[in-house]
Scaffold this motif. Structure first.
Motif, PDB file in Angstrom:
ATOM      1  N   SER A  90      -2.537  21.174 -12.299  1.00  0.00           N
ATOM      2  CA  SER A  90      -3.550  20.728 -13.270  1.00  0.00           C
ATOM      3  C   SER A  90      -3.928  19.265 -13.032  1.00  0.00           C
ATOM      4  O   SER A  90      -4.535  18.626 -13.873  1.00  0.00           O
ATOM      5  N   LEU A  91      -3.542  18.721 -11.885  1.00  0.00           N
ATOM      6  CA  LEU A  91      -3.743  17.322 -11.571  1.00  0.00           C
ATOM      7  C   LEU A  91      -5.223  16.980 -11.442  1.00  0.00           C
ATOM      8  O   LEU A  91      -5.991  17.732 -10.831  1.00  0.00           O
ATOM      9  N   LYS A  92      -5.577  15.793 -12.020  1.00  0.00           N
ATOM     10  CA  LYS A  92      -6.928  15.279 -11.888  1.00  0.00           C
ATOM     11  C   LYS A  92      -6.828  13.872 -11.312  1.00  0.00           C
ATOM     12  O   LYS A  92      -6.067  13.040 -11.805  1.00  0.00           O
ATOM     13  N   CYS A  93      -7.572  13.615 -10.265  1.00  0.00           N
ATOM     14  CA  CYS A  93      -7.502  12.338  -9.555  1.00  0.00           C
ATOM     15  C   CYS A  93      -8.569  11.389 -10.092  1.00  0.00           C
ATOM     16  O   CYS A  93      -9.762  11.699 -10.066  1.00  0.00           O
ATOM     17  N   GLY A  94      -8.123  10.247 -10.601  1.00  0.00           N
ATOM     18  CA  GLY A  94      -9.048   9.263 -11.138  1.00  0.00           C
ATOM     19  C   GLY A  94      -9.474   8.241 -10.114  1.00  0.00           C
ATOM     20  O   GLY A  94      -8.980   8.202  -8.981  1.00  0.00           O
ATOM     21  N   GLY A 151     -11.971   7.755  -8.172  1.00  0.00           N
ATOM     22  CA  GLY A 151     -12.512   8.142  -6.870  1.00  0.00           C
ATOM     23  C   GLY A 151     -11.546   8.835  -5.952  1.00  0.00           C
ATOM     24  O   GLY A 151     -11.868   9.113  -4.788  1.00  0.00           O
ATOM     25  N   GLY A 152     -10.344   9.150  -6.430  1.00  0.00           N
ATOM     26  CA  GLY A 152      -9.369   9.849  -5.604  1.00  0.00           C
ATOM     27  C   GLY A 152      -9.755  11.303  -5.381  1.00  0.00           C
ATOM     28  O   GLY A 152     -10.499  11.904  -6.179  1.00  0.00           O
ATOM     29  N   THR A 153      -9.263  11.893  -4.295  1.00  0.00           N
ATOM     30  CA  THR A 153      -9.571  13.304  -3.974  1.00  0.00           C
ATOM     31  C   THR A 153      -8.294  14.126  -4.016  1.00  0.00           C
ATOM     32  O   THR A 153      -7.223  13.660  -3.630  1.00  0.00           O
ATOM     33  N   LEU A 154      -8.440  15.378  -4.487  1.00  0.00           N
ATOM     34  CA  LEU A 154      -7.286  16.254  -4.673  1.00  0.00           C
ATOM     35  C   LEU A 154      -7.129  17.206  -3.508  1.00  0.00           C
ATOM     36  O   LEU A 154      -8.074  17.887  -3.101  1.00  0.00           O
ATOM     37  N   THR A 193      -5.290  11.832  -3.038  1.00  0.00           N
ATOM     38  CA  THR A 193      -5.442  10.770  -2.049  1.00  0.00           C
ATOM     39  C   THR A 193      -6.295   9.693  -2.701  1.00  0.00           C
ATOM     40  O   THR A 193      -7.494   9.905  -2.964  1.00  0.00           O
ATOM     41  N   CYS A 194      -5.620   8.542  -3.004  1.00  0.00           N
ATOM     42  CA  CYS A 194      -6.289   7.486  -3.749  1.00  0.00           C
ATOM     43  C   CYS A 194      -7.072   6.569  -2.816  1.00  0.00           C
ATOM     44  O   CYS A 194      -6.786   6.463  -1.620  1.00  0.00           O
ATOM     45  N   VAL A 195      -8.066   5.875  -3.367  1.00  0.00           N
ATOM     46  CA  VAL A 195      -8.869   4.918  -2.610  1.00  0.00           C
ATOM     47  C   VAL A 195      -8.920   3.595  -3.382  1.00  0.00           C
ATOM     48  O   VAL A 195      -8.570   3.527  -4.568  1.00  0.00           O
ATOM     49  N   GLY A 196      -9.347   2.536  -2.672  1.00  0.00           N
ATOM     50  CA  GLY A 196      -9.524   1.234  -3.325  1.00  0.00           C
ATOM     51  C   GLY A 196      -8.233   0.609  -3.808  1.00  0.00           C
ATOM     52  O   GLY A 196      -8.244  -0.245  -4.709  1.00  0.00           O
ATOM     53  N   GLY A 197      -7.097   1.048  -3.251  1.00  0.00           N
ATOM     54  CA  GLY A 197      -5.822   0.460  -3.640  1.00  0.00           C
ATOM     55  C   GLY A 197      -5.217   1.060  -4.894  1.00  0.00           C
ATOM     56  O   GLY A 197      -4.092   0.699  -5.278  1.00  0.00           O
ATOM     57  N   CYS A 254      -3.836   8.540  -9.307  1.00  0.00           N
ATOM     58  CA  CYS A 254      -4.659   7.378  -8.936  1.00  0.00           C
ATOM     59  C   CYS A 254      -5.083   6.551 -10.147  1.00  0.00           C
ATOM     60  O   CYS A 254      -6.123   5.858 -10.127  1.00  0.00           O
ATOM     61  N   SER A 255      -4.281   6.572 -11.208  1.00  0.00           N
ATOM     62  CA  SER A 255      -4.635   5.832 -12.425  1.00  0.00           C
ATOM     63  C   SER A 255      -4.041   4.423 -12.450  1.00  0.00           C
ATOM     64  O   SER A 255      -4.467   3.586 -13.245  1.00  0.00           O
ATOM     65  N   LYS A 256      -3.051   4.145 -11.600  1.00  0.00           N
ATOM     66  CA  LYS A 256      -2.425   2.819 -11.589  1.00  0.00           C
ATOM     67  C   LYS A 256      -3.283   1.842 -10.790  1.00  0.00           C
ATOM     68  O   LYS A 256      -3.789   2.181  -9.720  1.00  0.00           O
ATOM     69  N   PRO A 257      -3.418   0.598 -11.301  1.00  0.00           N
ATOM     70  CA  PRO A 257      -4.263  -0.381 -10.605  1.00  0.00           C
ATOM     71  C   PRO A 257      -3.648  -0.797  -9.271  1.00  0.00           C
ATOM     72  O   PRO A 257      -2.451  -0.629  -9.036  1.00  0.00           O
ATOM     73  N   PRO A 258      -4.456  -1.384  -8.399  1.00  0.00           N
ATOM     74  CA  PRO A 258      -3.934  -1.814  -7.094  1.00  0.00           C
ATOM     75  C   PRO A 258      -2.843  -2.880  -7.242  1.00  0.00           C
ATOM     76  O   PRO A 258      -2.834  -3.662  -8.189  1.00  0.00           O
TER      77      PRO A 258
END
Length: 321
Positions: free
Chosen positions: A67-71, A73-76, A84-88, A94-98
């Protein structure tokens, strides 16, 4: 009637009217020849044609268990249920800041933003290469050693101090004593105080007095003695005379001959053996005074009343004796 030549395998039954097999035991296909699906769909159902899960809304993945949702701009990856997170950005979704950690000699662990240091380095920023010797322990956060057994220095390489501070404590940086108030000297064993603006030599525990003040603590008043031919002894204010001079003020250069003794206070000779004169150099008088006494200054007779003459042998009234 429809001419149906279909044969149903694995216990399936044929409906001749429709020319269709009804499969049992999970077998599949037009002729029940395909094996049963073994896929377990956690949140969905199995498509019997291809054995693929058809997921309930909000679920994904081969087993409908993601049920994972990638925040941000991340792709599942549905198969792995991983973002797979982007922008650090970080974290499972992908919810934690860089991470903003700067690792000088290492790299950042994206899980916790902590530095993973290159070998030989430590500390929050991998900028500490300190090694503690002689059993010391390293505080990596502060990059400082806590030394043991009296060892000293940034890396605990300096030997223990052996200084004995009697009234104070040892400065571990330089092994010098830090004295308690009122004490001084290399061992904090000097309690001397210099008065009247005198200065203390703590190493010798001695005062250097000014303005003529005297004494171990500069508390004694200045000497007022005037030494004519000599200098003042500051301990007792007496004169110390230049050679050939004597007396309280070094103003006496008298010498006494022929065994005479000098009274330095009066600067006078006391002659012996009848020697005469200020310096006892005059020989004894040999005058014999019949009726009188000898004047030691000139060896002349000083006659008794009623007598006269060089030897006091003539009667003053003309009567011979």
């Amino acid at each position: 009637m429809l001419d149906c030549s279909r044969k149903c395998g694995n216990g399936g039954t044929l409906d001749n009217a429709k020319c269709q097999c009804s499969c049992v035991g999970g077998y599949r296909g037009d002729d029940c020849s395909l094996p049963p699906c073994t896929v377990a769909c956690v949140n969905g159902k199995v498509n019997q044609k291809n054995c693929v899960c058809e997921c309930t809304e909000g679920w994904k993945g081969p087993k409908c268990d993601c049920s994972l949702k990638c925040g941000n701009g991340g792709t599942l990856d549905k198969d792995k249920c991983e973002c797979t997170c982007v922008g650090g950005y970080r974290g499972a979704d992908c919810s934690k800041p860089p991470c903003t950690t700067a690792c000088v000699n290492g790299k950042v662990n994206q899980e916790n933003c902590a530095c993973v240091c290159t070998e030989g380095w430590s500390g929050p920023k991998c900028d500490c290469s300190l090694k503690c010797q002689n059993g010391g322990t390293l505080d990596k956060d502060k990059c400082t050693c806590t030394c043991a057994g009296g060892y000293r220095g940034a890396d605990c390489s300096k030997p223990p101090c052996t200084t004995a501070c009697i009234n104070g404590k040892v400065n571990q940086e330089n092994c010098a004593c830090v004295c308690m108030e009122g004490w001084s000297g290399p061992k904090c064993d000097c309690g001397r105080q210099c008065g009247n603006n005198g200065t203390l030599n703590a190493d010798k525990c001695e005062c250097t007095c000014v303005g003529g003040h005297r004494g171990a603590n500069c508390t004694e008043p200045p000497c007022t003695t005037a030494c004519v031919n000599g200098k003042v002894n500051q301990k007792n204010c007496d004169c110390e005379c230049t050679a050939g001079w004597s007396g309280p003020k070094c103003d006496c250069n008298q010498t006494c001959a022929n065994g005479g003794s000098l009274d330095k206070e009066k600067c006078q000779c006391t002659c012996v053996g009848s020697y005469r004169g200020p310096d006892c150099k005059k020989p004894p008088c040999t005058t014999a005074c019949v009726n009188g006494k000898v004047n030691q200054e000139n060896c002349a007779c000083v006659c008794t009343e009623g007598w006269k003459g060089s030897k006091c042998g003539r009667c003053y009234f003309g009567v011979a004796q």
